[in-house]
Every structure is written in C-alpha cells, then in structure tokens.
Design a protein around this motif. Structure first.
Motif, PDB file in Angstrom:
ATOM      1  N   TYR A   4       0.839  -1.199   0.000  1.00 50.50           N
ATOM      2  CA  TYR A   4       0.000   0.000   0.000  1.00 50.50           C
ATOM      3  C   TYR A   4       0.874   1.249   0.000  1.00 50.50           C
ATOM      4  CZ  TYR A   4      -4.385  -2.456   1.044  1.00 50.50           C
ATOM      5  OH  TYR A   4      -5.500  -3.252   0.977  1.00 50.50           O
ATOM      6  N   ASP A   5       0.409   2.281  -0.690  1.00 54.52           N
ATOM      7  CA  ASP A   5       1.066   3.583  -0.703  1.00 54.52           C
ATOM      8  C   ASP A   5       0.064   4.614  -0.206  1.00 54.52           C
ATOM      9  OD1 ASP A   5       2.632   5.808  -1.144  1.00 54.52           O
ATOM     10  OD2 ASP A   5       2.302   5.842  -3.314  1.00 54.52           O
ATOM     11  N   ASN A   6       0.163   4.963   1.049  1.00 54.75           N
ATOM     12  CA  ASN A   6      -0.742   5.968   1.608  1.00 54.75           C
ATOM     13  C   ASN A   6      -0.217   7.379   1.369  1.00 54.75           C
ATOM     14  OD1 ASN A   6      -1.624   3.597   3.764  1.00 54.75           O
ATOM     15  ND2 ASN A   6      -3.216   5.128   3.414  1.00 54.75           N
ATOM     16  N   ALA A   7      -1.122   8.304   1.112  1.00 50.73           N
ATOM     17  CA  ALA A   7      -0.748   9.714   1.067  1.00 50.73           C
ATOM     18  C   ALA A   7      -0.305  10.147   2.467  1.00 50.73           C
ATOM     19  CB  ALA A   7      -1.926  10.563   0.601  1.00 50.73           C
ATOM     20  N   GLY A   8       0.656  11.047   2.525  1.00 51.32           N
ATOM     21  CA  GLY A   8       1.136  11.512   3.827  1.00 51.32           C
ATOM     22  C   GLY A   8       0.039  12.133   4.672  1.00 51.32           C
ATOM     23  N   GLU A   9      -0.925  12.770   4.004  1.00 50.49           N
ATOM     24  CA  GLU A   9      -2.029  13.402   4.725  1.00 50.49           C
ATOM     25  C   GLU A   9      -2.864  12.406   5.519  1.00 50.49           C
ATOM     26  OE1 GLU A   9      -1.281  15.969   1.054  1.00 50.49           O
ATOM     27  OE2 GLU A   9      -1.342  13.841   1.549  1.00 50.49           O
ATOM     28  N   HIS A  10      -2.846  11.141   5.100  1.00 53.45           N
ATOM     29  CA  HIS A  10      -3.646  10.127   5.786  1.00 53.45           C
ATOM     30  C   HIS A  10      -3.223   9.923   7.239  1.00 53.45           C
ATOM     31  CE1 HIS A  10      -4.923   8.049   1.767  1.00 53.45           C
ATOM     32  NE2 HIS A  10      -5.673   9.094   2.074  1.00 53.45           N
ATOM     33  N   PHE A  11      -2.007  10.351   7.573  1.00 51.95           N
ATOM     34  CA  PHE A  11      -1.514  10.130   8.930  1.00 51.95           C
ATOM     35  C   PHE A  11      -1.716  11.350   9.824  1.00 51.95           C
ATOM     36  CE2 PHE A  11       0.807   7.258   6.139  1.00 51.95           C
ATOM     37  CZ  PHE A  11       0.511   6.046   6.742  1.00 51.95           C
ATOM     38  N   LEU A  34      -3.086  -1.271   7.983  1.00 51.46           N
ATOM     39  CA  LEU A  34      -1.819  -1.365   8.713  1.00 51.46           C
ATOM     40  C   LEU A  34      -1.869  -2.449   9.787  1.00 51.46           C
ATOM     41  CD1 LEU A  34      -0.934   2.410   9.227  1.00 51.46           C
ATOM     42  CD2 LEU A  34       0.100   0.825   7.603  1.00 51.46           C
ATOM     43  N   SER A  35      -3.034  -2.632  10.393  1.00 51.70           N
ATOM     44  CA  SER A  35      -3.143  -3.620  11.471  1.00 51.70           C
ATOM     45  C   SER A  35      -3.196  -5.051  10.948  1.00 51.70           C
ATOM     46  CB  SER A  35      -4.389  -3.339  12.327  1.00 51.70           C
ATOM     47  OG  SER A  35      -5.563  -3.491  11.554  1.00 51.70           O
ATOM     48  N   ARG A  36      -3.230  -5.220   9.625  1.00 52.86           N
ATOM     49  CA  ARG A  36      -3.204  -6.559   9.019  1.00 52.86           C
ATOM     50  C   ARG A  36      -1.881  -6.854   8.326  1.00 52.86           C
ATOM     51  NH1 ARG A  36      -8.314  -8.851   8.413  1.00 52.86           N
ATOM     52  NH2 ARG A  36      -9.718  -7.954   9.955  1.00 52.86           N
TER      53      ARG A  36
END
Length: 335
Positions: free
Chosen positions: A112-119, A134-136
């Motif tokens: 997976y490639d999450n956008a930085g804003e997601h965090f 992330l929990s998997r």
C-alpha cells in the motif's frame, strides 16, 4: 511517512529493482499480480526507468487522497473509500531449489502507498478507513526523510550540496506521524496504549546518497548480497550480518540527531530495523520554468531499495529468499 518524503519514488524504485534483480540473482519471479491494480505504480516505474527522453526531468505525481487510487465500496449500507493495494506474484523459477513447488512456495505480495495526509489526526474515519490495513500487515515500513528535519540538514551541510540540504525547506515533525500510526494500529489490533506490536517495523532512512558520508566505514551503495565464493551455490542470499550491522550504525546516527524517532519506533514495535535507502541515488535539480525539484531519469541510481523487502522475506518468511550469516558459514568451514 510524511507528505513529500518520497514514498512513491521509493515504491517505484523498489518494485522496478525487484523485477530486475530477483530473477537474475535469486531465481524468483516478481511480476504484477493484477495489472489494473498496479497501473499507477507501473506508470511511476516507466517515468523513472523507461522514459522516452532520459534527459527530460521528471517528477512523480503526488499520491492523491481521493479518486483513482481508491475503491468506493458499500459495506453494511455505508459507502466507503478504501485505498487500492498494489499486488505482485512472487514464485520460484529457474534453478531455485523449490521450483517444482510453485503452488506451495509462491505467494501474493500486497503493498500500500498511503498519502502523507492520511496520517494526520482525524484523517482515518468510518467512511474513509484509509489506514486500517496497517493492522493486518506482515511488515510495516516507515520512511523517514532526513531533509525534512532541520537538525539533519545542518548535519549534512559539511558533506553535501544537495538542494534539499542547502535550500530552505519545510520542516516536518515526523515522529508525530509514526506516533499517530502506532495509535491507530494499536486501536485496530485491540492493544492497550502501552502494548508493543508484534509485527516488525523497518525504519527506512531515505535519501542516503546525501548523508552516506556520515556513516563512516560502511558501504551503503552496493547491495548486501552474498554469493558462495566456491561457486557451489549459484543463487545469492541476503547478508543478514551486514544489514544488521548497518542498522545498528544508522540507529546510533538517529539517536544522535533525531532521538525521538528511535524512541517512538522502539516503543511501538518489538522488533525495529533501521535501513538506509535512496530511491533516486542522485540529487534532484531546480527547473528554471517550474517550481520544485526534478531529476533526469538518466541519473537515477537506486541504492539499497530492495534490501528492506528482501531482508523481511529472508528473516520472517521461508523458502523463497535466502538469508545467510557469513560469519557463521566461515566458522563452520574453518575459513
């Protein structure tokens, strides 16, 4: 990782190098498991490694927070936005000792490639659970960008004239991103705020071509692959000793310059490794007619980008990627 830390550059460089190296050095085929799912990443690879004009500067598009990288699905009557994974098939081929066991030895790798804003706080909601995967995960990668830290930029100025070091850039509190990720993973995994997560965390310290001189005495340009000097074993193996030795030195450097990153990482997961990577291997340059920095594909020389992936498979999986400790082998053979 943070906004602008280079996550997409890293994923593109890693997947391209895995396609190139795994078959040649490890007799393992790494290929698209779903061409449609991987369309964005394939486009990134082509921009960096298969351009029409290798001298034309390129910049990968920023990972979007909505639109094409996401699926709209209905669960329990609610419309949700879920991030699309990148899917790869990994199986033995050629002279691999398990080539006749493809059905059992092969696997699908999901990235997976999450956008930085997601965090950012409040960005993961019931209708847009963009980071719950992330929990998997079997392994977590956190990409730390030294050039987004004022202290690291000052440390690098005597050894680098990279524009990301000498030009004023925005500073990001990257430990807050890792802290937010840890809070979410613990929540989704049903852990208390003080429990460590059982999944390994690899802290990838990016843009290592800039700060490599700070890591004296270690080669972080050439891949840590081991080959049998006697030639009896044809395949490569990951040099686990070398990766872990470099990890210890990178950890010492982070403790000196950005100790909060080490503190948060090791409070989050039981097992943490620190790996230097460089997706581009070369300094980007300013463009006279455009804002920001770009790089000519001809100059791209990735460093250690496959090491986190290969080390993870060698250490925590079995059968496909071999890991070896040369010191142990030498001890057994008396060399």
């Amino acid at each position: 990782g943070s906004v602008g830390s280079g996550k997409s550059n890293y994923l593109a460089a890693m997947s391209w190098e895995l396609r190139r190296l795994l078959g040649k050095r490890f007799a393992v085929l790494f290929t698209d498991g779903d061409k449609e799912a991987n369309a964005i990443l394939n486009r990134y690879e082509e921009a960096l490694f298969l351009p029409d004009d290798p001298d034309k500067p390129v910049v990968l598009e920023k990972t979007r927070t909505q639109g094409d990288p996401y699926h709209s699905v209905r669960i329990g009557g609610q419309e949700m936005q879920l991030p699309k994974p990148f899917l790869f098939s990994l199986h033995p081929t050629g002279i691999h000792p398990r080539v006749n066991q493809k059905n059992r030895a092969g696997t699908i790798v999901c990235l997976y490639d999450n956008a930085g804003e997601h965090f950012s706080v409040g960005q993961d909601t019931p209708l847009s659970p963009v980071t719950r995967h992330l929990s998997r995960a079997g392994v977590l990668f956190f990409l730390f960008d030294p050039t987004q830290d004022t202290r690291f930029r000052q440390k690098c100025k005597p050894v680098s004239q990279d524009p990301q070091v000498v030009q004023p850039l925005h500073t990001v509190r990257q430990e807050t991103i890792l802290t937010e990720a840890a809070i979410r993973v613990r929540k989704y995994a049903g852990l208390s705020a003080y429990q460590k997560y059982h999944v390994p965390l690899l802290v990838l310290v990016g843009k290592s071509d800039i700060w490599a001189p700070l890591l004296e005495g270690e080669d972080i340009v050439n891949d840590p692959f081991w080959q049998d000097p006697a030639g009896k074993i044809k395949l490569c193996a990951v040099d686990m000793d070398r990766v872990e030795r470099v990890s210890a030195k990178v950890r010492d450097l982070l403790l000196e310059v950005t100790p909060e990153i080490v503190a948060v990482a090791e409070d989050f997961c039981n097992e943490v490794l620190y790996i230097p990577v460089s997706a581009l291997g070369h300094s980007p340059e300013s463009q006279p007619d455009k804002p920001g920095l770009a790089i000519c594909p001809r100059d791209v020389r990735p460093r250690w980008v496959t090491v986190p992936f290969l080390y993870a498979f060698a250490r925590w999986s079995s059968g496909l990627i071999a890991g070896i400790r040369p010191s142990t082998v030498a001890g057994r053979t008396g060399k």
